[in-house]
Design an enzyme around this catalytic site. Structure first.
Site, short mmCIF file in Angstrom:
data_model
loop_
_atom_site.label_atom_id
_atom_site.label_comp_id
_atom_site.label_asym_id
_atom_site.label_seq_id
_atom_site.Cartn_x
_atom_site.Cartn_y
_atom_site.Cartn_z
N ARG A 225 35.05 -59.66 20.37
CA ARG A 225 34.10 -60.48 19.61
C ARG A 225 33.23 -61.26 20.60
O ARG A 225 33.69 -61.63 21.68
CB ARG A 225 34.82 -61.48 18.69
CG ARG A 225 35.38 -60.88 17.41
CD ARG A 225 34.28 -60.48 16.43
NE ARG A 225 34.78 -59.98 15.16
CZ ARG A 225 34.95 -58.70 14.84
NH1 ARG A 225 34.69 -57.75 15.72
NH2 ARG A 225 35.37 -58.35 13.63
N HIS A 273 27.76 -52.88 17.93
CA HIS A 273 29.03 -53.12 17.19
C HIS A 273 29.51 -51.79 16.58
O HIS A 273 29.72 -51.68 15.37
CB HIS A 273 28.84 -54.18 16.10
CG HIS A 273 30.15 -54.80 15.68
ND1 HIS A 273 30.30 -56.13 15.38
CD2 HIS A 273 31.39 -54.26 15.50
CE1 HIS A 273 31.56 -56.37 15.04
NE2 HIS A 273 32.24 -55.25 15.10
P1 NAP Z 1 45.74 -57.95 16.69
O1 NAP Z 1 46.67 -56.80 16.44
O2 NAP Z 1 45.87 -59.17 15.86
O3 NAP Z 1 45.93 -58.34 18.23
C1 NAP Z 1 45.35 -59.47 18.78
C2 NAP Z 1 45.92 -59.66 20.17
O4 NAP Z 1 45.28 -60.81 20.75
C3 NAP Z 1 47.42 -59.95 20.16
O5 NAP Z 1 48.05 -59.32 21.26
C4 NAP Z 1 47.47 -61.47 20.31
O6 NAP Z 1 48.64 -61.96 20.95
C5 NAP Z 1 46.29 -61.70 21.21
N1 NAP Z 1 45.84 -63.09 21.11
C6 NAP Z 1 45.39 -63.75 20.01
N2 NAP Z 1 45.12 -65.04 20.32
C7 NAP Z 1 45.43 -65.19 21.63
C8 NAP Z 1 45.37 -66.28 22.53
N3 NAP Z 1 44.96 -67.49 22.14
N4 NAP Z 1 45.76 -66.07 23.80
C9 NAP Z 1 46.19 -64.85 24.21
N5 NAP Z 1 46.27 -63.77 23.41
C10 NAP Z 1 45.89 -63.94 22.14
O7 NAP Z 1 44.23 -57.49 16.57
P2 NAP Z 1 43.63 -56.02 16.76
O8 NAP Z 1 43.78 -55.24 15.54
O9 NAP Z 1 44.13 -55.47 18.04
O10 NAP Z 1 42.06 -56.38 16.91
C11 NAP Z 1 41.59 -57.22 17.95
C12 NAP Z 1 40.15 -57.60 17.71
O11 NAP Z 1 39.30 -56.48 17.95
C13 NAP Z 1 39.82 -57.98 16.26
O12 NAP Z 1 40.21 -59.29 15.98
C14 NAP Z 1 38.32 -57.81 16.24
O13 NAP Z 1 37.70 -59.01 16.63
C15 NAP Z 1 38.05 -56.74 17.31
N6 NAP Z 1 37.54 -55.49 16.71
C16 NAP Z 1 36.31 -55.05 17.08
C17 NAP Z 1 35.81 -53.86 16.55
C18 NAP Z 1 34.48 -53.31 16.98
O14 NAP Z 1 33.98 -52.34 16.40
N7 NAP Z 1 33.86 -53.85 18.02
C19 NAP Z 1 36.57 -53.15 15.62
C20 NAP Z 1 37.83 -53.62 15.27
C21 NAP Z 1 38.31 -54.80 15.82
P3 NAP Z 1 50.08 -61.82 20.25
O15 NAP Z 1 50.39 -60.34 20.30
O16 NAP Z 1 50.97 -62.61 21.09
O17 NAP Z 1 49.91 -62.30 18.84
#
Ligand code: NAP
Length: 310
Positions: A225, A273
Site C-alpha cells: 500500500r 495497482h
Molecule cells: P496478511 O495475511 O494480513 O499479512 C499481513 C502481514 O503483515 C502479516 O505477516 C503481519 O504480521 C504483517 N504486519 C502487519 N502489521 C505489521 C506491523 N505493524 N509490523 C510488522 N508486520 C506487520 O495480508 P496479505 O493477504 O498478505 O496482504 C498484504 C497486503 O497486500 C494487503 O493488506 C494489501 O494492502 C496488499 N495487497 C495489494 C494488492 C495489489 O494488487 N497491489 C493486492 C492484494 C493485497 P503477523 O503475521 O505477525 O500478523
C-alpha cells in the site's frame, strides 16, 4: 430457508460474480442480489468491495457477516456502522497473481533486464548478474501474500528473509519480527518487497532512516500500500543512488496524480495497482465456504482484527 447474499461492489463486477457465486454454491439455497433488489433487513451476508456505494451498515440488522472482496481492509475497518464480523479476502487466485507479479519484478532487477534489452545505441557491455543464491531479497509482511512470495523466491534459490509483527517459522526463510528486527532485515535487503497492510502502525515503515540502512544500490518493490513508504524520503534516496530503482504498484492517491514526481523519475516504475486482482472463481469459492461456516455455526475464516486494523 434460502440464504440472501447482497453483492455490494461496483456494478460492472456483477456480470462476473453472479454466475461465479452461484456456481460456488452449487446452485443450492442461495439468492444473490444487487442492492436495489432486496430490503436491507432481509440480507444474511454482504459480499463487499470498499469502493461500493454501501457505506452505512446500520439497516442490515439481520446480516451475519461482511465478506470483503479485497485483501486490504483499511477503507472499511474504521467504519463504525459495521458491527458484524468482517472477513478479508484470502483468494488462492490473488495469491498466485501476487506471487507471479513480484517474482517477475524481482527477476527484472536481479538480472538487470533493463540494461540488457539493448537499444539502437549498440552498447554491448555485458554485466553478468549474480546467481539468485547470491542475491538477498527481503519481504516485509509474512502473511498470505508475503509468505507465498518468500517461498517462491526461495524455491528459485534467492537468499530470502522476511519480517512480520509476530514471530514466524518459515522453512528456508530467515525471519525477523518487531521494530529491532526490521532494522536487521533491512540491512540485508538488496531487493525489498513490501507486503504489509495499511494500518496506523505500518505508515512510513520505509522512512529516510530505514532506507539508509539498506545496502547501497538496493531495489524497492511495493505492491502493498502507498502509505508504507515516505515518498519524499524514497525520492531523495533514489536521487542519491542509495536506492537504484523503485517499482511501485500502489500510492497514497490512486490513480497517481499526473504531476507526481514518480511519473517523471528515471528510476521509478509505476504500475496501476495491478499486482493482484481478486479472481471471481476462486474468491467465490472462499466466500461460499465462509457462508457455509456461518450457517453451520462454525468460526469464519480470515476475520479482521479491528484493533490491529488488518
Ligand atoms: P496478511 O495475511 O494480513 O499479512 C499481513 C502481514 O503483515 C502479516 O505477516 C503481519 O504480521 C504483517 N504486519 C502487519 N502489521 C505489521 C506491523 N505493524 N509490523 C510488522 N508486520 C506487520 O495480508 P496479505 O493477504 O498478505 O496482504 C498484504 C497486503 O497486500 C494487503 O493488506 C494489501 O494492502 C496488499 N495487497 C495489494 C494488492 C495489489 O494488487 N497491489 C493486492 C492484494 C493485497 P503477523 O503475521 O505477525 O500478523
Amino acid at each position: 430457508m434460502p440464504i440472501n447474499v447482497l453483492f455490494a461492489a461496483t456494478p460492472e463486477r456483477w456480470a462476473t460474480y453472479e454466475p461465479a457465486l452461484r456456481r460456488a454454491f452449487g446452485g443450492a439455497g442461495l439468492n444473490v442480489y444487487l442492492a436495489q433488489e432486496i430490503p436491507a433487513d432481509d440480507v444474511d451476508y454482504i459480499v463487499y468491495a470498499p469502493n461500493s456505494e454501501l457505506q452505512d451498515f446500520t439497516p442490515y440488522t439481520r446480516t451475519k457477516a461482511v465478506l470483503n472482496l479485497w485483501a486490504g481492509v483499511e477503507a472499511i475497518v474504521g467504519n463504525t456502522t459495521l458491527t458484524q464480523p468482517l472477513a478479508r479476502m484470502v483468494d488462492p487466485g490473488m495469491t498466485r497473481s501476487m506471487t507471479e507479479w513480484v517474482t517477475g519484478h524481482v527477476l527484472r532487477h536481479h538480472l538487470g533486464m533493463d540494461r540488457h534489452i539493448l537499444d539502437q545505441s549498440g552498447d554491448w557491455t555485458p554485466v553478468v548478474p549474480p546467481l539468485a543464491e547470491e542475491r538477498r531479497v527481503c519481504v516485509l509482511g509474512l502473511g498470505e501474500l508475503g509468505t507465498s512470495v518468500a517461498r517462491t523466491l526461495q524455491s528459485l534459490r534467492f537468499s530470502v528473509s522476511g519480517w512480520s509483527r509476530s514471530p514466524k517459522d518459515v522453512a528456508g526463510i530467515n525471519t525477523f519480527h518487531g521494530d529491532a528486527g526490521l532494522d536487521d532485515a533491512l540491512r540485508q535487503a538488496e531487493i525489498l518487497v513490501l507486503l504489509l497492510p495499511d494500518t496506523p502502525a505500518t505508515h512510513n515503515t520505509l522512512d529516510a532512516r530505514r532506507l539508509a540502512l539498506m545496502p547501497r544500490g538496493a531495489f524497492v518493490i511495493n505492491p502493498g500500500r502507498g502509505p508504507l513508504i515516505d515518498d519524499d524520503a524514497l525520492l531523495a534516496a533514489l536521487d542519491s543512488g542509495q536506492i537504484a530503482h523503485a517499482t511501485l504498484d500502489v500510492f497514497r492517491v490512486e490513480p497517481l496524480p499526473a504531476d507526481h514526481p514518480y511519473w517523471a523519475h528515471p528510476r521509478v516504475t509505476v504500475t496501476p495497482h495491478i499486482a493482484a486482482e481478486t479472481r471471481a472463481k476462486t474468491a467465490s469459492e472462499v466466500i461460499a465456504e465462509n457462508i457455509r461456516r456461518g450457517e453451520a455455526g462454525e468460526p469464519f475464516l480470515y476475520l479482521v482484527d479491528r484493533s490491529l486494523g488488518y
